[in-house]
Design a protein around this motif. Structure first.
Motif, PDB file in Angstrom:
ATOM      1  N   PRO A   6       0.827  -1.225   0.000  1.00 11.20           N
ATOM      2  CA  PRO A   6       0.000   0.000   0.000  1.00 11.20           C
ATOM      3  C   PRO A   6       0.853   1.263   0.000  1.00 11.20           C
ATOM      4  CG  PRO A   6       0.061  -0.928   2.214  1.00 11.20           C
ATOM      5  CD  PRO A   6       0.808  -1.898   1.318  1.00 11.20           C
ATOM      6  N   SER A   9      -1.034   4.614   0.964  1.00 15.72           N
ATOM      7  CA  SER A   9      -1.401   4.674   2.389  1.00 15.72           C
ATOM      8  C   SER A   9      -0.170   4.971   3.240  1.00 15.72           C
ATOM      9  CB  SER A   9      -2.048   3.358   2.834  1.00 15.72           C
ATOM     10  OG  SER A   9      -3.329   3.202   2.263  1.00 15.72           O
ATOM     11  N   GLU A  66      -5.649   1.927  -4.399  1.00 18.79           N
ATOM     12  CA  GLU A  66      -6.116   1.187  -3.225  1.00 18.79           C
ATOM     13  C   GLU A  66      -7.596   1.490  -3.044  1.00 18.79           C
ATOM     14  OE1 GLU A  66      -3.716   1.917   0.258  1.00 18.79           O
ATOM     15  OE2 GLU A  66      -2.001   2.437  -1.002  1.00 18.79           O
ATOM     16  N   SER A  67      -8.409   0.475  -2.893  1.00 15.67           N
ATOM     17  CA  SER A  67      -9.848   0.681  -2.759  1.00 15.67           C
ATOM     18  C   SER A  67     -10.400  -0.229  -1.674  1.00 15.67           C
ATOM     19  CB  SER A  67     -10.551   0.398  -4.090  1.00 15.67           C
ATOM     20  OG  SER A  67     -11.936   0.629  -3.990  1.00 15.67           O
ATOM     21  N   HIS A  68     -10.979   0.363  -0.660  1.00  8.89           N
ATOM     22  CA  HIS A  68     -11.569  -0.389   0.453  1.00  8.89           C
ATOM     23  C   HIS A  68     -12.892   0.248   0.854  1.00  8.89           C
ATOM     24  CE1 HIS A  68      -7.666  -2.385   0.922  1.00  8.89           C
ATOM     25  NE2 HIS A  68      -7.117  -1.184   0.866  1.00  8.89           N
ATOM     26  N   ILE A  69     -13.772  -0.553   1.385  1.00  6.01           N
ATOM     27  CA  ILE A  69     -15.050  -0.036   1.869  1.00  6.01           C
ATOM     28  C   ILE A  69     -14.797   0.814   3.107  1.00  6.01           C
ATOM     29  CG2 ILE A  69     -17.279  -0.665   2.865  1.00  6.01           C
ATOM     30  CD1 ILE A  69     -17.169  -3.224   1.192  1.00  6.01           C
ATOM     31  N   TRP A  70     -15.410   1.967   3.157  1.00  2.00           N
ATOM     32  CA  TRP A  70     -15.249   2.886   4.292  1.00  2.00           C
ATOM     33  C   TRP A  70     -16.588   3.084   5.003  1.00  2.00           C
ATOM     34  CZ3 TRP A  70     -14.569   8.861   3.736  1.00  2.00           C
ATOM     35  CH2 TRP A  70     -14.320   9.428   5.003  1.00  2.00           C
ATOM     36  N   GLY A  77     -15.868   5.396   0.063  1.00  2.00           N
ATOM     37  CA  GLY A  77     -14.814   4.395   0.121  1.00  2.00           C
ATOM     38  C   GLY A  77     -13.464   5.025   0.421  1.00  2.00           C
ATOM     39  N   TYR A  78     -12.580   4.196   0.927  1.00  2.00           N
ATOM     40  CA  TYR A  78     -11.184   4.616   1.091  1.00  2.00           C
ATOM     41  C   TYR A  78     -10.496   4.270  -0.219  1.00  2.00           C
ATOM     42  CZ  TYR A  78      -6.361   4.695   2.796  1.00  2.00           C
ATOM     43  OH  TYR A  78      -5.018   4.956   2.958  1.00  2.00           O
TER      44      TYR A  78
END
Length: 533
Positions: A6, A9, A66-70, A77-78
């Motif tokens: 990452p 990040s 980078e893709s994540h549920i927020w 999303g993050y």
């Protein structure tokens, strides 16, 4: 670019982690706090360089994604990703912060935990700027776009107004300047928040996403394909909400009045952090969010914004000529330069937007050099008044020489970095709107007046009383100035590596908003409806 590590990040979180570590160090470990901040910033620079080496300009539009549920209930999303425009500004930020820390090595004094707080606040600003540049979620961007105001407020209000004497110091001037800075930008952020909410509501009712979303890439794609079907009045209102916040942050005339006070009352290092780094988030936001989310509204309001830009260019230069305060003069030159940046963005040509992006980088470097060298001089003499100086080149020739190079860069002398960016902006403007390009060119003459006159009054002639014992630049100060001068020379002679990264991202932006590049776009009359076919 797909990577399991990452990178992004780590990039934005490292300065915030460093700031946290510094704040838990014992109060007596002031030198350790400064060294920790400097080492952290150097590590961030190394990471930014590693990103640049791996970045593929002709590859995917956004890389290291980078893709994540927020917050799934709000469609937030993050999501992080970097393109060529963001990469250029990430590198600018990463290069300048170590130099800012070195320049402000003694700014916080030596009492209590002030040193810890000062350097931690600088790192906190860096982290928030970095995530603002790489965020691909509108809500995530907005949160840090606003959050960076808080550490800057304390840097100006709590640490500004020091190191000067006599009439230069007005009681409570720094807190007042900090409050004005904060209120202006918070008001702009409040207007933008309404636009962000409106954008979410539109996506929720569009039927395209199933529910509302803040995913910038998805919204921009839907807008470009015409799937959203937004009411033009609502589109214009949301554009103005975003644009107002960015115009205050940049700042663009007439929303600029907070900048001169904040710049002169802050320490030179904090002022450079604000003018060379933080303010670029405003112009970056125009290029990414205003144009790509609201392309039709951008064309609708283009004549008005270009007019404001040209006024800013000329106004900033004229007001700079009449200044008696060296730091305030440099602050007003930035208002003129931001006018050039906004002009290049909204003429919507590839040359104009590439020039604007390069201008953001070059302005950051040249302003940092000029402001920091002036700050070194003011710290020796204890006054910002131009008339108090004279003959400095006889007692501090290296300081005077580097001041001249930085000043010549500010007036865009050929061979120094800002020349090529200003040239591209003017060429891109002339392609569509030659009358505005001619008006903007007036600033070239005006900038020569204020810079050369400033140098003549401060550096040449007989040595004025009180200047005979001024020291030349110290090794620490040379370590700050030398890289900046070197960058001005390198980017002035060979800007190709920077443009190779910037140009593909600009071309994609123009395709997204449906605008022709200058090579094929004829000059068109300016109307409220945009260019005629």
């Amino acid at each position: 670019m797909v990577s399991h590590f990452p990178w992004l990040s780590a990039l934005w979180s490292m300065p915030l982690i460093g700031a946290g570590v510094i704040m838990v160090l014992p109060a007596t470990q002031r030198h350790l706090a400064k060294c920790t901040a400097l080492m952290t910033s150097i590590a961030i620079l190394a990471m930014a360089v590693a990103l640049a080496v791996q970045f593929q300009p002709q590859g995917n539009e956004y890389q290291f994604v980078e893709s994540h549920i927020w917050i799934p209930s709000f469609g937030a999303g993050y999501i992080l990703g970097i393109d060529g425009i963001a990469l250029a500004l990430v590198l600018l930020t990463a290069v300048l912060v170590p130099l800012i820390l070195l320049a402000g090595w003694n700014d916080a004094g030596g009492r209590g935990r002030l040193v810890h707080t000062y350097v931690a606040l600088i790192l906190a600003v860096e982290g928030m700027v970095l995530i603002s540049l790489i965020a691909l979620d509108v809500l995530l961007f907005f949160m840090f776009f606003e959050a960076m105001l808080i550490p800057l407020y304390f840097l100006v209000g709590s640490f500004g107004g020091t190191g000067r004497s006599g009439s230069d110091v007005a009681a409570g001037a720094a807190p007042r300047a900090a409050l004005k800075f904060l209120l202006y930008n918070l008001f702009g952020g409040l207007i933008m928040l309404a636009a962000v909410i409106g954008l979410y509501v539109v996506t929720a009712h569009s039927g395209v996403f199933g529910s509302g979303t803040f995913d910038f890439r998805a919204i921009a794609t839907a807008v470009s394909s015409g799937q959203l079907g937004i009411n033009p009045a609502a589109l214009n209102a949301m554009f103005l909400g975003f644009m107002f916040a960015f115009a205050v942050k940049a700042p663009l005339w007439p929303f600029h009045t907070w900048l001169p006070g904040a710049a002169v009352e802050a320490t030179p290092a904090a002022a450079v952090l604000m003018m060379s780094i933080v303010d670029k988030v405003g112009t970056f936001g125009m290029l990414r969010y205003c144009l790509q989310l609201f392309p039709d509204a951008s064309v609708t309001f283009r004549p008005f914004i270009i007019t404001l830009s040209v006024i800013a260019i000329i106004y900033g230069a004229i007001v700079a000529i009449g200044q008696t305060d060296v730091m305030r003069l440099i602050a007003y030159t930035s208002i003129s330069h931001f006018g050039f940046i906004v002009l290049g963005i909204f003429v919507m040509t590839s040359q104009g937007q590439s020039g604007s992006t390069l201008y953001m980088v070059n302005h950051g470097i040249s302003t940092a050099a000029l402001f920091l060298i002036a700050g070194f001089l003011v710290s020796r003499r204890g006054t910002r008044t131009i008339a108090a100086y004279g003959g400095v080149q006889k007692v501090a020739p290296v300081l005077a020489g580097t001041f001249m190079v930085a000043g010549l860069a500010t007036l865009a002398l050929p061979g120094l970095a800002p020349f090529m960016s200003e040239f591209l902006v003017l060429i891109g403007t002339f392609t569509r709107y030659p009358a505005f390009a001619v008006l903007a060119s007036v600033a070239l003459v005006l900038s020569s007046i204020y810079i050369l006159w400033l140098y003549q009054r401060m550096m040449t002639g007989p040595v004025t009383d009180g200047n005979d014992k001024l020291r030349d630049l110290l090794p620490r100060e040379l370590a700050v100035v030398t890289p900046l001068i070197a960058l001005l020379l390198v980017l002035g002679i060979y800007p190709k590596p920077a443009l190779d990264v910037i140009n593909p991202a600009v071309d994609r932006t123009l395709i997204t908003i449906g605008q022709q590049g200058p090579a094929t776009a004829p000059a068109t009359p300016m109307t409220a409806e945009g260019p005629h076919p």
